[in-house]
Design a protein around this motif. Sequence first.
Motif, PDB file in Angstrom:
ATOM      1  N   GLY A   1      47.482   8.636  -6.608  1.00 38.67           N
ATOM      2  CA  GLY A   1      46.466   7.882  -5.871  1.00 38.67           C
ATOM      3  C   GLY A   1      45.096   8.341  -6.310  1.00 38.67           C
ATOM      4  N   ALA A   2      44.448   9.160  -5.459  1.00 36.63           N
ATOM      5  CA  ALA A   2      43.143   9.744  -5.794  1.00 36.63           C
ATOM      6  C   ALA A   2      42.101   8.692  -6.151  1.00 36.63           C
ATOM      7  CB  ALA A   2      43.285  10.767  -6.913  1.00 36.63           C
ATOM      8  N   GLY A   3      42.088   7.600  -5.428  1.00 33.15           N
ATOM      9  CA  GLY A   3      41.058   6.580  -5.633  1.00 33.15           C
ATOM     10  C   GLY A   3      41.555   5.244  -6.138  1.00 33.15           C
ATOM     11  N   PHE A   4      42.717   5.230  -6.818  1.00 36.85           N
ATOM     12  CA  PHE A   4      43.326   3.984  -7.286  1.00 36.85           C
ATOM     13  C   PHE A   4      44.756   3.928  -6.756  1.00 36.85           C
ATOM     14  CE2 PHE A   4      39.827   2.596  -9.465  1.00 36.85           C
ATOM     15  CZ  PHE A   4      40.062   1.617 -10.419  1.00 36.85           C
ATOM     16  N   TYR A   5      45.136   2.781  -6.182  1.00 33.84           N
ATOM     17  CA  TYR A   5      46.397   2.714  -5.448  1.00 33.84           C
ATOM     18  C   TYR A   5      47.242   1.519  -5.880  1.00 33.84           C
ATOM     19  CZ  TYR A   5      43.778   6.101  -2.831  1.00 33.84           C
ATOM     20  OH  TYR A   5      43.041   7.202  -2.505  1.00 33.84           O
ATOM     21  N   ASP A   6      48.551   1.742  -5.846  1.00 32.65           N
ATOM     22  CA  ASP A   6      49.512   0.771  -6.373  1.00 32.65           C
ATOM     23  C   ASP A   6      49.978  -0.185  -5.279  1.00 32.65           C
ATOM     24  OD1 ASP A   6      51.214  -0.493  -8.155  1.00 32.65           O
ATOM     25  OD2 ASP A   6      52.848   0.952  -7.857  1.00 32.65           O
ATOM     26  N   HIS A   7      49.082  -1.078  -4.844  1.00 32.21           N
ATOM     27  CA  HIS A   7      49.438  -2.105  -3.867  1.00 32.21           C
ATOM     28  C   HIS A   7      49.925  -3.362  -4.596  1.00 32.21           C
ATOM     29  CE1 HIS A   7      48.092  -0.131  -0.185  1.00 32.21           C
ATOM     30  NE2 HIS A   7      47.061   0.328  -0.874  1.00 32.21           N
ATOM     31  N   TYR A   8      50.637  -4.200  -3.865  1.00 33.27           N
ATOM     32  CA  TYR A   8      51.238  -5.390  -4.481  1.00 33.27           C
ATOM     33  C   TYR A   8      50.207  -6.506  -4.627  1.00 33.27           C
ATOM     34  CZ  TYR A   8      54.245  -9.400  -5.295  1.00 33.27           C
ATOM     35  OH  TYR A   8      54.825 -10.533  -5.828  1.00 33.27           O
ATOM     36  N   GLN A   9      50.255  -7.180  -5.771  1.00 37.88           N
ATOM     37  CA  GLN A   9      49.409  -8.346  -6.014  1.00 37.88           C
ATOM     38  C   GLN A   9      50.284  -9.595  -6.091  1.00 37.88           C
ATOM     39  OE1 GLN A   9      47.838  -9.663  -9.913  1.00 37.88           O
ATOM     40  NE2 GLN A   9      45.808  -9.153  -9.102  1.00 37.88           N
ATOM     41  N   PRO A  10      50.163 -10.526  -5.142  1.00 37.53           N
ATOM     42  CA  PRO A  10      50.932 -11.773  -5.213  1.00 37.53           C
ATOM     43  C   PRO A  10      50.652 -12.527  -6.516  1.00 37.53           C
ATOM     44  CG  PRO A  10      49.915 -11.538  -3.050  1.00 37.53           C
ATOM     45  CD  PRO A  10      49.347 -10.452  -3.919  1.00 37.53           C
ATOM     46  N   ALA A  11      51.650 -13.215  -7.036  1.00 41.26           N
ATOM     47  CA  ALA A  11      51.524 -13.911  -8.318  1.00 41.26           C
ATOM     48  C   ALA A  11      50.385 -14.924  -8.326  1.00 41.26           C
ATOM     49  CB  ALA A  11      52.849 -14.594  -8.661  1.00 41.26           C
ATOM     50  N   ALA A  12      50.096 -15.506  -7.166  1.00 44.38           N
ATOM     51  CA  ALA A  12      49.058 -16.533  -7.088  1.00 44.38           C
ATOM     52  C   ALA A  12      47.678 -15.982  -7.442  1.00 44.38           C
ATOM     53  CB  ALA A  12      49.029 -17.145  -5.688  1.00 44.38           C
ATOM     54  N   VAL A  13      47.442 -14.696  -7.206  1.00 43.69           N
ATOM     55  CA  VAL A  13      46.121 -14.119  -7.460  1.00 43.69           C
ATOM     56  C   VAL A  13      45.779 -14.203  -8.943  1.00 43.69           C
ATOM     57  CG1 VAL A  13      44.707 -12.038  -7.361  1.00 43.69           C
ATOM     58  CG2 VAL A  13      46.265 -12.574  -5.475  1.00 43.69           C
ATOM     59  N   ASN A  14      46.649 -13.689  -9.774  1.00 44.31           N
ATOM     60  CA  ASN A  14      46.376 -13.698 -11.213  1.00 44.31           C
ATOM     61  C   ASN A  14      46.314 -15.124 -11.760  1.00 44.31           C
ATOM     62  OD1 ASN A  14      46.042 -12.057 -13.707  1.00 44.31           O
ATOM     63  ND2 ASN A  14      47.902 -13.128 -14.327  1.00 44.31           N
ATOM     64  N   HIS A  15      47.133 -15.992 -11.224  1.00 47.72           N
ATOM     65  CA  HIS A  15      47.124 -17.399 -11.672  1.00 47.72           C
ATOM     66  C   HIS A  15      45.768 -18.041 -11.393  1.00 47.72           C
ATOM     67  CE1 HIS A  15      48.525 -21.497 -12.427  1.00 47.72           C
ATOM     68  NE2 HIS A  15      47.991 -21.839 -11.269  1.00 47.72           N
ATOM     69  N   LEU A  16      45.217 -17.786 -10.214  1.00 51.06           N
ATOM     70  CA  LEU A  16      43.968 -18.437  -9.834  1.00 51.06           C
ATOM     71  C   LEU A  16      42.765 -17.859 -10.574  1.00 51.06           C
ATOM     72  CD1 LEU A  16      44.598 -18.831  -6.003  1.00 51.06           C
ATOM     73  CD2 LEU A  16      44.471 -20.666  -7.696  1.00 51.06           C
ATOM     74  N   ILE A  17      42.717 -16.521 -10.726  1.00 49.70           N
ATOM     75  CA  ILE A  17      41.549 -15.952 -11.406  1.00 49.70           C
ATOM     76  C   ILE A  17      41.603 -16.186 -12.910  1.00 49.70           C
ATOM     77  CG2 ILE A  17      41.187 -14.196  -9.634  1.00 49.70           C
ATOM     78  CD1 ILE A  17      42.302 -12.141 -11.640  1.00 49.70           C
ATOM     79  N   SER A  18      42.731 -16.682 -13.425  1.00 53.03           N
ATOM     80  CA  SER A  18      42.832 -16.997 -14.852  1.00 53.03           C
ATOM     81  C   SER A  18      42.197 -18.338 -15.186  1.00 53.03           C
ATOM     82  CB  SER A  18      44.300 -16.996 -15.300  1.00 53.03           C
ATOM     83  OG  SER A  18      44.857 -15.697 -15.177  1.00 53.03           O
ATOM     84  N   ARG A  19      41.820 -19.102 -14.164  1.00 55.78           N
ATOM     85  CA  ARG A  19      41.103 -20.363 -14.406  1.00 55.78           C
ATOM     86  C   ARG A  19      39.765 -20.036 -15.064  1.00 55.78           C
ATOM     87  NH1 ARG A  19      42.580 -25.040 -11.568  1.00 55.78           N
ATOM     88  NH2 ARG A  19      40.406 -25.712 -11.763  1.00 55.78           N
ATOM     89  N   THR A  20      39.380 -20.807 -16.073  1.00 55.87           N
ATOM     90  CA  THR A  20      38.178 -20.480 -16.840  1.00 55.87           C
ATOM     91  C   THR A  20      36.911 -20.510 -15.987  1.00 55.87           C
ATOM     92  OG1 THR A  20      38.052 -22.797 -17.549  1.00 55.87           O
ATOM     93  CG2 THR A  20      39.112 -21.225 -19.039  1.00 55.87           C
ATOM     94  N   GLU A  21      36.908 -21.282 -14.879  1.00 51.36           N
ATOM     95  CA  GLU A  21      35.720 -21.309 -14.013  1.00 51.36           C
ATOM     96  C   GLU A  21      35.418 -19.916 -13.461  1.00 51.36           C
ATOM     97  OE1 GLU A  21      38.531 -23.220 -13.783  1.00 51.36           O
ATOM     98  OE2 GLU A  21      38.150 -24.794 -12.316  1.00 51.36           O
ATOM     99  N   PHE A  22      36.457 -19.136 -13.229  1.00 55.95           N
ATOM    100  CA  PHE A  22      36.290 -17.771 -12.730  1.00 55.95           C
ATOM    101  C   PHE A  22      36.296 -16.751 -13.870  1.00 55.95           C
ATOM    102  CE2 PHE A  22      38.558 -19.617  -8.883  1.00 55.95           C
ATOM    103  CZ  PHE A  22      37.388 -19.772  -8.151  1.00 55.95           C
ATOM    104  N   LEU A  23      37.207 -16.935 -14.811  1.00 56.55           N
ATOM    105  CA  LEU A  23      37.450 -15.936 -15.849  1.00 56.55           C
ATOM    106  C   LEU A  23      36.249 -15.744 -16.761  1.00 56.55           C
ATOM    107  CD1 LEU A  23      39.703 -14.064 -16.850  1.00 56.55           C
ATOM    108  CD2 LEU A  23      40.403 -15.859 -18.428  1.00 56.55           C
ATOM    109  N   THR A  24      35.526 -16.812 -17.049  1.00 53.77           N
ATOM    110  CA  THR A  24      34.395 -16.731 -17.984  1.00 53.77           C
ATOM    111  C   THR A  24      33.081 -17.150 -17.331  1.00 53.77           C
ATOM    112  OG1 THR A  24      34.842 -18.981 -18.789  1.00 53.77           O
ATOM    113  CG2 THR A  24      35.890 -17.163 -19.965  1.00 53.77           C
ATOM    114  N   ALA A  25      32.992 -17.037 -16.018  1.00 50.79           N
ATOM    115  CA  ALA A  25      31.787 -17.474 -15.314  1.00 50.79           C
ATOM    116  C   ALA A  25      30.596 -16.578 -15.637  1.00 50.79           C
ATOM    117  CB  ALA A  25      32.038 -17.471 -13.808  1.00 50.79           C
ATOM    118  N   TYR A  26      29.416 -17.194 -15.730  1.00 47.39           N
ATOM    119  CA  TYR A  26      28.173 -16.453 -15.947  1.00 47.39           C
ATOM    120  C   TYR A  26      27.439 -16.356 -14.611  1.00 47.39           C
ATOM    121  CZ  TYR A  26      23.678 -15.064 -17.914  1.00 47.39           C
ATOM    122  OH  TYR A  26      22.520 -14.394 -18.200  1.00 47.39           O
ATOM    123  N   THR A  27      26.450 -15.473 -14.546  1.00 45.69           N
ATOM    124  CA  THR A  27      25.663 -15.338 -13.323  1.00 45.69           C
ATOM    125  C   THR A  27      25.183 -16.715 -12.866  1.00 45.69           C
ATOM    126  OG1 THR A  27      24.909 -13.164 -14.065  1.00 45.69           O
ATOM    127  CG2 THR A  27      23.691 -14.194 -12.275  1.00 45.69           C
TER     128      THR A  27
END
Length: 445
Positions: A76-102
């Motif tokens: 642990g010590a600051g980083f923890y192995d919690h579960y990430q639902p499959a939908a999270v990675n699928h959604l943030i892989s959309r280019t609107e989020f993945l390559t968004a600029y300020t």
Amino acid sequence: MTAYLPMDREERREMLASVGVDLDHLFDSIQESQKLKKTDFSGLQQEGISELEVVERLTALADLNKRTDDYDSYLGAGFYDHYQPAAVNHLISRTEFLTAYTPYQAEISQGTLQAIFEWQSYISRLSGMDVSNASLYDGASAAAEAALMACREKRLYKVFVSAGMHPEYIETIETYCHAAGVEVEVGALNEAGKTAEFPTEKGYAAYMVQSPNFYGVVEDLPLLVEKAHATGALAGASCDLISLALLQRPGDLGVDIVTGEAQALGIPMSFGGPGVGYMAVTQKLLRKMPGRIAGETVDRDGKTSYVLTIQAREQHIRRERATSNICTAQALMATSATIWLALMGSSGIRDVAEQSAAKALYLQEKLLATGLFENTYDSPVFREFALTAKGSLDLYKLNQDLLAEKIFGGLVVDDNRWLLAVTEKKSKQAMDKFVETVVRLAQAQ
């Protein structure tokens, strides 16, 4: 969006020539003594290789890593192995989020701005604070920015930091403050693993603790607030967001600045990064807060819309006169955490917190029952705890032997203390097997 198309040297030269630039002259500012003179790279393969061969070589390199999906991990010590639902990675892989600029141009950035606004809303609800920003690099830089913000607000240049904060957070605070001419005083923990002794004299901009602290011990935040406000200082706390599903929110206790690392919100450990820092403050400190802030408003047709607000774009480049030189955010990681929070809901987050806390206590009791360890601190803990090895037990060797059994042991601290973390992913069967393996390997030393 097209894939990345590399150019060869001649194509680059033609492109630069079209705007009147010579490739070699781009490096005129570099001293001759610092330029690479070597032209013979005989050690490199002369001919290119196929894509298939590249994939095979990179896969072979990646397989040298030891991953938590293949190993039973108690790190642990600051980083923890919690579960990430499959939908999270699928959604943030959309280019609107993945390559968004300020999102300076609000009219074409409503999705990104709303995602930031939702992140801020979740952080404010979890922490109990009035406002939060669009995120910071990580928990360490968020804590350092909190210290500098307190100094700007109080016009004092000394901060008190608990030794219970993550060592890397303390180092980062000291690095930031050294450059700003701010004195950092580090206060010791008592035998219960808590920060109990605070300065009683005035002159401090902030008192800062972490709760749960580096050793998993839940700190006394009401005491922090009492001691800080008694001397006119701000109370700052670095808090784990999942723990706040069970513990009292720092904002409800009177804390002025809340920061922390949000990697635990379903973001993969990824060998130590990236994570995402957060910051939330009282309304009074709104205009002193660093980083971006997204706000909700209406357009000329009365429809809900979102914009960057409070801060001018140019203020971040005013060097030493800027509120902060932080002019970006970990937007993709913050969006990932936001989606995780939305999917889990309030009951899901509380369930993760309850399971993590209960399973940590179960493992702590099982390990203590072996007679190989004693409690480092006899205090309430969350998800993480420290044990002190008895006798001649070599924790470094124990970790090496556990690695051969495909187990990541805890972090060794000061040679004889073992810091272990447990999340909702851990089963009773896995923990029982871990304890049995520890006993067997310890007896073999």
